[in-house]
Design a protein around this motif. Structure first.
Motif, PDB file in Angstrom:
ATOM      1  N   HIS A   1       0.718  -1.251   0.008  1.00  0.00           N
ATOM      2  CA  HIS A   1       0.000  -0.139  -0.005  1.00  0.00           C
ATOM      3  C   HIS A   1       0.747   1.013  -0.020  1.00  0.00           C
ATOM      4  N   ALA A   2       1.769   1.259   0.804  1.00  0.00           N
ATOM      5  CA  ALA A   2       2.787   2.411   0.908  1.00  0.00           C
ATOM      6  C   ALA A   2       3.390   2.726  -0.415  1.00  0.00           C
ATOM      7  N   ARG A   3       3.812   1.757  -1.018  1.00  0.00           N
ATOM      8  CA  ARG A   3       4.595   1.913  -2.488  1.00  0.00           C
ATOM      9  C   ARG A   3       3.572   2.460  -3.444  1.00  0.00           C
ATOM     10  N   LEU A   4       2.315   1.859  -3.452  1.00  0.00           N
ATOM     11  CA  LEU A   4       1.247   2.362  -4.336  1.00  0.00           C
ATOM     12  C   LEU A   4       0.933   3.836  -4.112  1.00  0.00           C
ATOM     13  N   ILE A   5       0.879   4.071  -2.788  1.00  0.00           N
ATOM     14  CA  ILE A   5       0.688   5.488  -2.603  1.00  0.00           C
ATOM     15  C   ILE A   5       1.781   6.788  -2.951  1.00  0.00           C
ATOM     16  N   VAL A   6       2.999   5.995  -2.880  1.00  0.00           N
ATOM     17  CA  VAL A   6       4.037   6.992  -3.292  1.00  0.00           C
ATOM     18  C   VAL A   6       4.212   6.940  -4.938  1.00  0.00           C
ATOM     19  N   ALA A   7       3.822   5.811  -5.308  1.00  0.00           N
ATOM     20  CA  ALA A   7       3.893   5.949  -6.827  1.00  0.00           C
ATOM     21  C   ALA A   7       2.952   6.671  -7.643  1.00  0.00           C
TER      22      ALA A   7
ATOM     23  N   SER B   1      -0.398   2.402  10.043  1.00  0.00           N
ATOM     24  CA  SER B   1       1.086   2.447  10.563  1.00  0.00           C
ATOM     25  C   SER B   1       1.590   3.937  10.549  1.00  0.00           C
ATOM     26  N   ASP B   2       2.588   4.281  11.289  1.00  0.00           N
ATOM     27  CA  ASP B   2       3.226   5.686  11.411  1.00  0.00           C
ATOM     28  C   ASP B   2       3.831   5.739   9.876  1.00  0.00           C
ATOM     29  N   GLU B   3       4.394   4.904   9.347  1.00  0.00           N
ATOM     30  CA  GLU B   3       4.900   5.179   8.005  1.00  0.00           C
ATOM     31  C   GLU B   3       4.120   5.801   7.035  1.00  0.00           C
ATOM     32  N   LEU B   4       2.853   5.094   7.069  1.00  0.00           N
ATOM     33  CA  LEU B   4       1.579   5.270   6.381  1.00  0.00           C
ATOM     34  C   LEU B   4       1.159   6.651   6.645  1.00  0.00           C
ATOM     35  N   ARG B   5       0.931   6.944   7.681  1.00  0.00           N
ATOM     36  CA  ARG B   5       0.175   8.280   8.198  1.00  0.00           C
ATOM     37  C   ARG B   5       1.284   9.514   7.862  1.00  0.00           C
ATOM     38  N   ARG B   6       2.461   9.279   8.042  1.00  0.00           N
ATOM     39  CA  ARG B   6       3.547  10.064   7.571  1.00  0.00           C
ATOM     40  C   ARG B   6       3.357  10.433   6.129  1.00  0.00           C
ATOM     41  N   LEU B   7       3.249   9.203   5.212  1.00  0.00           N
ATOM     42  CA  LEU B   7       2.867   9.479   3.889  1.00  0.00           C
ATOM     43  C   LEU B   7       1.920  10.450   3.672  1.00  0.00           C
TER      44      LEU B   7
ATOM     45  N   PRO C   1       8.961   6.494   1.049  1.00  0.00           N
ATOM     46  CA  PRO C   1       8.785   5.373   2.231  1.00  0.00           C
ATOM     47  C   PRO C   1      10.047   4.911   2.666  1.00  0.00           C
ATOM     48  N   VAL C   2      10.075   4.073   3.736  1.00  0.00           N
ATOM     49  CA  VAL C   2      11.296   3.580   4.197  1.00  0.00           C
ATOM     50  C   VAL C   2      12.018   2.577   3.059  1.00  0.00           C
TER      51      VAL C   2
END
Length: 297
Positions: free
Chosen positions: A229-235, A265-271, A283-284
């Motif tokens: 999910h995080a990579r999809l959001i960034v892409a 997660s914290d990473e997703l909320r930061r994104l 992302p990390v």
């Protein structure tokens, strides 16, 4: 099982004697395949096995290639907790028929040197790269090393080769007992890790727009995997699709809330915050571990 999309691929490696020799050797050797249906490939043709029990015996010997598999382990895999009183003799009969089949396909000499009786059981002797799962593991390790060295394009080529070996679920046509199920789960997890590394390599090369379709498929197939999910959001964000990136975050939050009673997660909320304020959303670098779990309230 969907493979990674073709537009990001190119022919791996560069022409050379070593690469050509390895390719020729793999294509012409006897090959066993478990990354999909169970297959025995010899002289460019697939040779079927006769009987589900024989296939199961072969599958267990393959996942423990070059190791002695004792008769008790074979009995457990074939019958679980309810073996017949004739279990030992029946296992020996299955191995006998497997050996005869190998002789028909490979010839007596190769079959005799491949399937060995080694008390307290049997050993299937394979050469390097004769099993697709071993070749996948080797290519995966090479890709991981190349990525660690900063050679993203070479790493992606190697990881594409690894992923290209998969034809479906592990031992898709074999009724798996506890032992084979465990091995299938291990290989499936390794494939997920390979996908993560491949995505990481493509992102380092700036191929965010081309990754979006693959990441959408992966998110659909692994709805609780926050790393995908995080990579999809960034892409999406780096492809200039900010609104869709925020929608992807909200979709994840809904899934986690409904399925696990969790927040992203914290990473997703930061994104999400970075996208909202127009900051660089990064992302990390290392793929995350398994998705978080929580008991339903």
């Amino acid at each position: 099982m969907r493979r990674i999309s073709a537009p990001l691929r190119r022919e791996p490696g560069t022409p050379g004697t070593a690469n050509t020799a390895r390719k020729w050797t793999v294509q012409n050797m006897t090959e066993f395949r478990i990354l999909g249906s169970l297959e025995l490939n010899a002289a460019g043709a697939v040779h079927p096995l006769r009987g589900p029990k024989i296939g199961k015996v072969l599958a267990l010997l393959l996942v423990h290639a070059n190791q002695v598999v004792d008769i008790d382990t074979l009995i457990e895999e074939l019958w679980d907790a309810e073996p017949p009183v004739t279990a030992v003799s029946t296992v020996r009969t299955h191995v006998y028929h497997l050996r005869r089949r190998l002789e028909q396909v490979l010839g007596p000499h190769e079959a005799e040197s491949m399937l060995l009786t080694r008390p307290p059981g049997y050993l299937l002797r394979l050469r390097e790269d004769q099993l697709d799962a071993d070749r996948f593991a080797r290519l995966h390790r090479e890709g991981q090393t190349l990525l660690g060295e900063g050679r993203a394009q070479d790493a992606m080529d190697r990881l594409d080769q690894a992923l290209g070996l998969w034809r479906g679920q592990v031992l898709a046509d074999v009724a798996k007992g506890r032992r084979l199920s465990g091995q299938a789960a291990r290989l499936t997890e390794l494939r997920t890790r390979c996908l993560e590394l491949r995505i990481d390599a493509a992102m380092r090369l700036g191929r965010h727009r081309e990754l979006v379709p693959d990441l959408r498929d992966l998110v659909a197939a692994h709805p609780l995997n926050e790393w995908f999910h995080a990579r999809l959001i960034v892409a999406l964000n780096k492809a200039g699709r900010r609104g869709e990136a925020l929608r992807a975050f909200h979709d994840l939050r809904d899934v986690l809330g409904e399925e696990l009673g969790l927040e992203p997660s914290d990473e997703l909320r930061r994104l999400q915050r970075d996208i909202l304020i127009g900051a660089e959303a990064v992302p990390v670098s290392a793929p995350a571990g398994p998705p978080r779990r929580a008991a339903r309230p």
